[in-house]
Write an enzyme that holds these catalytic residues in place. Structure first.
Site, PDB file in Angstrom:
ATOM      1  N   TYR A 224      -1.627  -1.110  10.359  1.00  0.00           N
ATOM      2  CA  TYR A 224      -1.728  -1.256   8.900  1.00  0.00           C
ATOM      3  C   TYR A 224      -0.495  -0.664   8.223  1.00  0.00           C
ATOM      4  CZ  TYR A 224      -3.647  -0.975   4.172  1.00  0.00           C
ATOM      5  OH  TYR A 224      -3.845  -1.111   2.816  1.00  0.00           O
TER       6      TYR A 224
ATOM      7  N   SER B 201       0.861  -1.177   0.000  1.00  0.00           N
ATOM      8  CA  SER B 201       0.000   0.000   0.000  1.00  0.00           C
ATOM      9  C   SER B 201       0.896   1.225   0.000  1.00  0.00           C
ATOM     10  CB  SER B 201      -0.895   0.014   1.237  1.00  0.00           C
ATOM     11  OG  SER B 201      -1.523   1.280   1.411  1.00  0.00           O
TER      12      SER B 201
END
Length: 264
Positions: A167, A152
Site C-alpha cells: 500500500y 495517501s
C-alpha cells in the site's frame, strides 16, 4: 477581457461531467457528492453493481444526476469499456477522480506476492490505465481536463504499525505518477493533482479505527481528530473546478496535520 468571476462561479461545475472510481462508498462517494452538489453530472464506478445502485439511490434522492458502471480497474478491457460508457453517457469527461484502491496488511517479510500484485495493479496500474484512456480520448483532443488522483499520506513515509508495504509503495507511485502526468499533460490544458488523505472512517481503514488503536493516532494529530464525511469535499472541488485552474502537480495532504508533525 472577461469580467472576473466570483468565488461561487469559480467553484460552479454546472454543465460539466465527472467520472469517479471507487465511488460507491466511503471517500469516493463523498467526493462524488461534492462534485454533484457543485452541479456536475457524475458517473460512479466500482466492481460491484449492487453497491453502485445503493450509492446512486442516495445521490438521486438528493436531486443529483448520476450514472453507474461496474468495472475492475485492474483489467484493461474493463477500463476501456468504462470509458466507452462514460463517453456515450456523459459525452466528454471533464473531471476524472481516480479513487479506487486496495490494501493488504502483512509483515513485509511475509507479504504474499499475489497480494502485492493485487494492490499494485489496482492502485497504480489502474490509475494509469484510466488516466491514459480518458486523456487521449477526451481531454487531450479538447485541450482541457482535471484529473484528481487519491494517494495517501502513506506515500510520505513508512509505518511499522501498519505493516502494509504494498500500500505504501503503491501510493508513493501514485504521487510520482501524478507529478509526471502533470508535467506531460500540462501543455494540453490538463491539470493533474493528488489528494493525500490521512485517517478517515472507511472500510479500508477499519483496523486503524478500532478502540485502543485509534486513540494514540488521534493524540499525535494537531487537530486531534480523524477525517469525517465532509473532509474531502472542499479539496476535490478546488482541484476539479476553475478555482484551482493554476494548480497542477500538487500533492495535497488532507490529514488533520499528520504530515506536519516531525517524525510522524
Amino acid at each position: 477581457m472577461s469580467p472576473a468571476r466570483t468565488v461561487s462561479q469559480l467553484h460552479d461545475l454546472t454543465g460539466r461531467t465527472a467520472l469517479v472510481t471507487g465511488g460507491s462508498r466511503g471517500l469516493g462517494l463523498q467526493m462524488a457528492q461534492a462534485l454533484a452538489e457543485a452541479g456536475a453530472r457524475v458517473l460512479i464506478s466500482s466492481r460491484k453493481q449492487g453497491d453502485l445502485d445503493d450509492a446512486a439511490a442516495t445521490l438521486r434522492a438528493d436531486g443529483h444526476a448520476v450514472d453507474t458502471f461496474a468495472a475492475d480497474g485492474r483489467d484493461d478491457v474493463q477500463v476501456g469499456a468504462l470509458v466507452d460508457h462514460a463517453l456515450a453517457t456523459l459525452g466528454p469527461v471533464d473531471i476524472l477522480v481516480n479513487n479506487a484502491g486496495a490494501t493488504w496488511g502483512a509483515p513485509a517479510q511475509d507479504h504474499p506476492l499475489d497480494a502485492w500484485d493485487k494492490v499494485m495493479d489496482l492502485n497504480v496500474r489502474g490509475v494509469f490505465l484510466l488516466s491514459r484512456e480518458v486523456a487521449r480520448r477526451s481531454m487531450i483532443p479538447r485541450g482541457q481536463g482535471r484529473i484528481v488522483n487519491v494517494s495517501s499520506i502513506a506515500a510520505l513515509g513508512g509505518s511499522g504499525s501498519m505493516q502494509a508495504a504494498a500500500y505504501h509503495a503503491s501510493k508513493g507511485a501514485v504521487a510520482s505518477l501524478t507529478r509526471a502526468l502533470a508535467c506531460e499533460w500540462g501543455p494540453h490544458g490538463i491539470n493533474v493533482n493528488a489528494i493525500l488523505p490521512g485517517v478517515f472512517p472507511s472500510r479500508m481503514a477499519r483496523h486503524l479505527l478500532a478502540p485502543g488503536t485509534i486513540e494514540p493516532i488521534v493524540a499525535q494529530l494537531p487537530l486531534r481528530r480523524v477525517g469525517d464525511d465532509e473532509g474531502l469535499k472542499g479539496a476535490v472541488l478546488l482541484l476539479a473546478s476553475d478555482a484551482g485552474k493554476h494548480i497542477t502537480g500538487v500533492l495535497l495532504p488532507v490529514d488533520g496535520g499528520a504530515s506536519a508533525v516531525v517524525g510522524a
